[in-house]
Write a protein that holds these residues in place. Sequence first.
Motif, short mmCIF file in Angstrom:
data_model
loop_
_atom_site.label_atom_id
_atom_site.label_comp_id
_atom_site.label_asym_id
_atom_site.label_seq_id
_atom_site.Cartn_x
_atom_site.Cartn_y
_atom_site.Cartn_z
N HIS A 80 41.62 27.27 30.24
CA HIS A 80 40.53 28.20 29.97
C HIS A 80 39.42 27.46 29.22
N VAL A 81 38.19 27.85 29.48
CA VAL A 81 37.05 27.32 28.75
C VAL A 81 36.58 28.40 27.79
N ILE A 82 36.57 28.08 26.51
CA ILE A 82 36.17 29.04 25.47
C ILE A 82 34.88 28.54 24.86
N LYS A 83 33.85 29.39 24.86
CA LYS A 83 32.54 28.92 24.39
C LYS A 83 31.86 29.96 23.51
N LEU A 84 31.16 29.45 22.52
CA LEU A 84 30.37 30.33 21.65
C LEU A 84 29.25 30.96 22.46
N ASN A 85 28.90 32.17 22.11
CA ASN A 85 27.92 32.92 22.88
C ASN A 85 26.52 32.33 22.81
N GLU A 86 26.19 31.64 21.73
CA GLU A 86 24.84 31.10 21.59
C GLU A 86 24.86 29.59 21.33
N GLY A 87 25.88 28.90 21.79
CA GLY A 87 25.91 27.46 21.65
C GLY A 87 24.97 26.79 22.64
N SER A 88 24.68 25.51 22.43
CA SER A 88 23.81 24.76 23.34
C SER A 88 24.22 23.30 23.36
N GLN A 89 23.83 22.61 24.43
CA GLN A 89 24.08 21.18 24.57
C GLN A 89 25.56 20.83 24.45
N GLY A 90 26.39 21.78 24.88
CA GLY A 90 27.83 21.53 24.88
C GLY A 90 28.54 21.81 23.57
N THR A 91 27.80 22.20 22.53
CA THR A 91 28.46 22.50 21.26
C THR A 91 29.15 23.86 21.34
N GLY A 92 30.26 23.99 20.63
CA GLY A 92 30.98 25.26 20.62
C GLY A 92 31.66 25.56 21.92
N VAL A 93 32.02 24.53 22.71
CA VAL A 93 32.73 24.71 23.98
C VAL A 93 34.05 23.96 23.91
N VAL A 94 35.15 24.68 24.14
CA VAL A 94 36.49 24.10 24.00
C VAL A 94 37.28 24.33 25.28
N LEU A 95 37.99 23.30 25.73
CA LEU A 95 38.90 23.43 26.87
C LEU A 95 40.32 23.60 26.34
N ALA A 96 40.94 24.72 26.67
CA ALA A 96 42.33 24.99 26.26
C ALA A 96 43.21 24.88 27.50
N GLU A 97 44.13 23.93 27.48
CA GLU A 97 44.95 23.66 28.66
C GLU A 97 46.22 24.49 28.71
N LYS A 98 46.61 25.08 27.58
CA LYS A 98 47.79 25.94 27.55
C LYS A 98 47.43 27.32 27.00
N ARG A 99 48.25 28.29 27.35
CA ARG A 99 48.00 29.67 26.90
C ARG A 99 48.03 29.75 25.37
N SER A 100 48.95 29.03 24.74
CA SER A 100 49.04 29.05 23.28
C SER A 100 47.78 28.47 22.65
N ALA A 101 47.21 27.44 23.31
CA ALA A 101 45.97 26.82 22.80
C ALA A 101 44.81 27.81 22.91
N SER A 102 44.75 28.55 24.03
CA SER A 102 43.70 29.55 24.20
C SER A 102 43.76 30.58 23.09
N GLN A 103 44.94 31.05 22.79
CA GLN A 103 45.10 32.06 21.74
C GLN A 103 44.72 31.51 20.38
N SER A 104 45.06 30.25 20.14
CA SER A 104 44.73 29.64 18.84
C SER A 104 43.22 29.49 18.66
N VAL A 105 42.54 29.04 19.71
CA VAL A 105 41.08 28.87 19.62
C VAL A 105 40.40 30.22 19.47
N VAL A 106 40.86 31.21 20.22
CA VAL A 106 40.29 32.56 20.10
C VAL A 106 40.46 33.07 18.68
N GLU A 107 41.64 32.89 18.10
CA GLU A 107 41.88 33.34 16.73
C GLU A 107 40.99 32.59 15.74
N ALA A 108 40.78 31.30 15.98
CA ALA A 108 39.93 30.51 15.09
C ALA A 108 38.48 30.99 15.14
N PHE A 109 37.99 31.23 16.35
CA PHE A 109 36.61 31.72 16.49
C PHE A 109 36.45 33.10 15.85
#
Length: 297
Positions: free
Chosen positions: A138-167
């Motif tokens: 999954h690609v998780i990105k901040l709503n108002e980021g630019s130039q690639g900032t605030g964009v994270v690639l989560a390769e596992k479901r647990s990673a997606s949940q962790s990034v979502v919780e962090a944001f």
Amino acid sequence: MKIAVLSRNARLYSTQRLVEVARERGHVVRVLDPLRCYVRISPGEVEIRYKGKALHDIDAAIPRIGTSSTFYGTAVLRQLEMMGVYTPNSSDAVLRARDKLRCLQILAAKGLDMPVTVFGDNPDDTTDVLDMLGDPPHVIKLNEGSQGTGVVLAEKRSASQSVVEAFRGLYANFLVQEFIAEAKGSDLRCFVVGGQVVAAMQREAVAGEFRANLHRGGTAVAAKLTTAEKRIAVDAAEALGLGIAGVDLLRSKRGPLLLEVNASPGLEGIEAASGVNVAEHIIRHLERHVGKTPKRA
């Protein structure tokens, strides 16, 4: 024609190129830091001042408004619009493009294809929200980021949940998208001016990186677009009301997918990669709409 370029930094490549080309074509151009503009709002009166002097007789304004100054910059641009100043990108259009979620909602309503996107606010809904998207990556990105900032690639479901919780812990607005593996770290930047794609480049991410942004070390070469790619780029700019736009696409198994639309696209990378004088296309676009020909061609 008297042109104002709204930019925080007169030394930036994009700003310098617009000033250079405008003056070469015989126009009067001035760079204005939008944060140094201030306005008076009263019934029947529209006034804007810059460093102690009133601004008047401006024919056109080119907004180069960064994410950090979106609110104030678009307010200044709106004031210029109220004074009858022409701008290829209105304040409302800039705001539509700057909000990634709003932008995608508008473009999806127009039937433009894009990576599947989900969003949700409540932590109790995270599992179901991710279920709506499907299996990672999954690609998780901040709503108002630019130039690639605030964009994270989560390769596992647990990673997606962790990034979502962090944001969420940072009270950040974000969205989650499907990862288009076949793009292989490559995307297309289409530069649209006045309803036409005037230049295009293909960007490649560096080894080990999935973001192809040049600010992230990516490289770029001139790109030859298909008819479908040109059409989606033009339709995206038109749907948002942008006369000038950088439209990012991915090449996928199901055809071109719309990734993002930038209302203040940089000129340095696209001019270097394509060899096209994009700044001149922009100034000519102003000339056509304002109706004032240059003193010398």
